[in-house]
Design a protein around this motif. Structure first.
Motif, PDB file in Angstrom:
ATOM      1  N   ILE A  49       0.840  -1.206   0.000  1.00  0.00           N
ATOM      2  CA  ILE A  49       0.000   0.000   0.000  1.00  0.00           C
ATOM      3  C   ILE A  49       0.872   1.252   0.000  1.00  0.00           C
ATOM      4  CG2 ILE A  49      -1.678   1.308   1.351  1.00  0.00           C
ATOM      5  CD1 ILE A  49      -2.814  -1.387   2.288  1.00  0.00           C
ATOM      6  N   SER A  50       1.971   1.241   0.774  1.00  0.00           N
ATOM      7  CA  SER A  50       2.867   2.407   0.830  1.00  0.00           C
ATOM      8  C   SER A  50       3.510   2.675  -0.523  1.00  0.00           C
ATOM      9  CB  SER A  50       3.943   2.180   1.893  1.00  0.00           C
ATOM     10  OG  SER A  50       3.363   2.017   3.169  1.00  0.00           O
ATOM     11  N   MET A  51       3.938   1.613  -1.226  1.00  0.00           N
ATOM     12  CA  MET A  51       4.553   1.789  -2.540  1.00  0.00           C
ATOM     13  C   MET A  51       3.546   2.338  -3.541  1.00  0.00           C
ATOM     14  SD  MET A  51       6.968  -1.602  -2.854  1.00  0.00           S
ATOM     15  CE  MET A  51       7.483  -1.125  -4.495  1.00  0.00           C
ATOM     16  N   ALA A  52       2.307   1.868  -3.466  1.00  0.00           N
ATOM     17  CA  ALA A  52       1.279   2.368  -4.382  1.00  0.00           C
ATOM     18  C   ALA A  52       1.022   3.850  -4.145  1.00  0.00           C
ATOM     19  CB  ALA A  52      -0.004   1.562  -4.206  1.00  0.00           C
ATOM     20  N   VAL A  53       0.960   4.258  -2.874  1.00  0.00           N
ATOM     21  CA  VAL A  53       0.750   5.677  -2.561  1.00  0.00           C
ATOM     22  C   VAL A  53       1.932   6.511  -3.045  1.00  0.00           C
ATOM     23  CG1 VAL A  53       0.501   7.321  -0.670  1.00  0.00           C
ATOM     24  CG2 VAL A  53      -0.758   5.165  -0.613  1.00  0.00           C
ATOM     25  N   LEU A  54       3.158   5.994  -2.862  1.00  0.00           N
ATOM     26  CA  LEU A  54       4.348   6.728  -3.303  1.00  0.00           C
ATOM     27  C   LEU A  54       4.350   6.915  -4.814  1.00  0.00           C
ATOM     28  CD1 LEU A  54       7.073   7.974  -2.528  1.00  0.00           C
ATOM     29  CD2 LEU A  54       8.094   5.713  -2.777  1.00  0.00           C
ATOM     30  N   LEU A  55       3.966   5.875  -5.555  1.00  0.00           N
ATOM     31  CA  LEU A  55       3.904   5.996  -7.013  1.00  0.00           C
ATOM     32  C   LEU A  55       2.878   7.036  -7.439  1.00  0.00           C
ATOM     33  CD1 LEU A  55       4.202   2.270  -8.171  1.00  0.00           C
ATOM     34  CD2 LEU A  55       5.851   4.103  -8.541  1.00  0.00           C
ATOM     35  N   LEU A  56       1.749   7.066  -6.757  1.00  0.00           N
ATOM     36  CA  LEU A  56       0.723   8.057  -7.092  1.00  0.00           C
ATOM     37  C   LEU A  56       1.219   9.474  -6.845  1.00  0.00           C
ATOM     38  CD1 LEU A  56      -2.485   6.308  -5.689  1.00  0.00           C
ATOM     39  CD2 LEU A  56      -1.831   6.601  -8.084  1.00  0.00           C
ATOM     40  N   LEU A  57       2.112   9.647  -5.871  1.00  0.00           N
ATOM     41  CA  LEU A  57       2.654  10.976  -5.593  1.00  0.00           C
ATOM     42  C   LEU A  57       3.756  11.366  -6.574  1.00  0.00           C
ATOM     43  CD1 LEU A  57       2.873  10.808  -1.686  1.00  0.00           C
ATOM     44  CD2 LEU A  57       1.218  12.100  -3.046  1.00  0.00           C
ATOM     45  N   VAL A  58       4.545  10.387  -7.046  1.00  0.00           N
ATOM     46  CA  VAL A  58       5.707  10.689  -7.888  1.00  0.00           C
ATOM     47  C   VAL A  58       5.334  10.820  -9.357  1.00  0.00           C
ATOM     48  CG1 VAL A  58       7.907   9.759  -8.718  1.00  0.00           C
ATOM     49  CG2 VAL A  58       7.343   9.645  -6.290  1.00  0.00           C
TER      50      VAL A  58
END
Length: 226
Positions: A49-58
């Motif tokens: 979930i953290s990686m998915a959120v990070l990708l959405l931000l980057v």
């Protein structure tokens, strides 16, 4: 008094298979509950979930970045200005060819010849076809210096350009060396070397511009008297 006879009916037959005894060296398989399984999987799910959120931000920042130019940056040096700087030091007039606006000068510099003992003026161009040609000019050439500038490639032909006969040195591409074509010639008291990966047509074009520029320097047009 007779002794009681043992009941042998409860004993297994002699040829009956015996149950294998448990191996004392084999550890028992752990048994976990459903609650424990959820607890073990929780960190993995949190990381995903953290990686998915990070990708959405980057990703929005990546999409908003400007695309790189397909043409690499090529500095446009003012050759005439650089020639003026070295004119007082050079024992010959540094040539300033004008091959055309679609030729881009990457450098123009003076080498005092501390290593070779031969001072020279050099210019490098990016050609319209994306190739490179370097020019070297001196009035104090010797065979050793000329061999260095032509990279010891032997003369294989001659070419006429700008009214001057040029020696043509050609090195074919090999596993450890790039292809190279060199024009060397004597132009109005200067030894001029043109070399690079450009085809003969571009070398001829630059050679013609060089001879025209040196002819203008050695025989300037008379100024009109008022």
């Amino acid at each position: 008094m007779s002794s009681p006879t043992p009941d042998r009916s409860a004993e297994p037959p002699a040829d009956a298979p015996r149950a294998a005894a448990p191996d004392p060296g084999t550890p028992p398989l752990p048994q976990i509950t459903e609650k424990q399984a959820r607890r073990i999987n929780a960190p993995v799910q949190g990381m995903i979930i953290s990686m998915a959120v990070l990708l959405l931000l980057v990703l929005p920042f990546v999409w908003l970045q400007p695309r790189p130019d397909a043409q690499p940056y090529r500095p446009d040096v003012d050759v005439a200005q650089e020639a003026d700087y070295v004119a007082e030091e050079a024992p010959f007039p540094p040539v300033v060819p004008e091959p055309g606006e679609d030729w881009t000068a990457n450098y123009a510099r003076w080498d005092a010849g501390a290593a070779e003992g031969v001072p020279y003026w050099e210019i490098g161009w990016a050609t319209p076809q994306g190739n490179f040609i370097g020019l070297v000019q001196t009035s104090l050439a010797n065979p050793t210096w000329l061999a260095q500038q032509t990279e010891a490639v032997p003369v294989s032909a001659t070419a006429e350009a700008g009214g001057v006969q040029w020696d043509v040195h050609v090195r074919e591409e090999s596993r450890d060396r790039d292809a190279l074509t060199v024009y060397s010639g004597e132009v109005d008291g200067s030894t001029v070397v043109l070399k690079g990966d450009a085809p003969g047509a571009e070398l001829d074009h630059l050679a013609t511009a060089v001879t025209a520029a040196l002819a203008e320097v050695s025989d300037p047009a008379p100024t009109e008297q008022p």
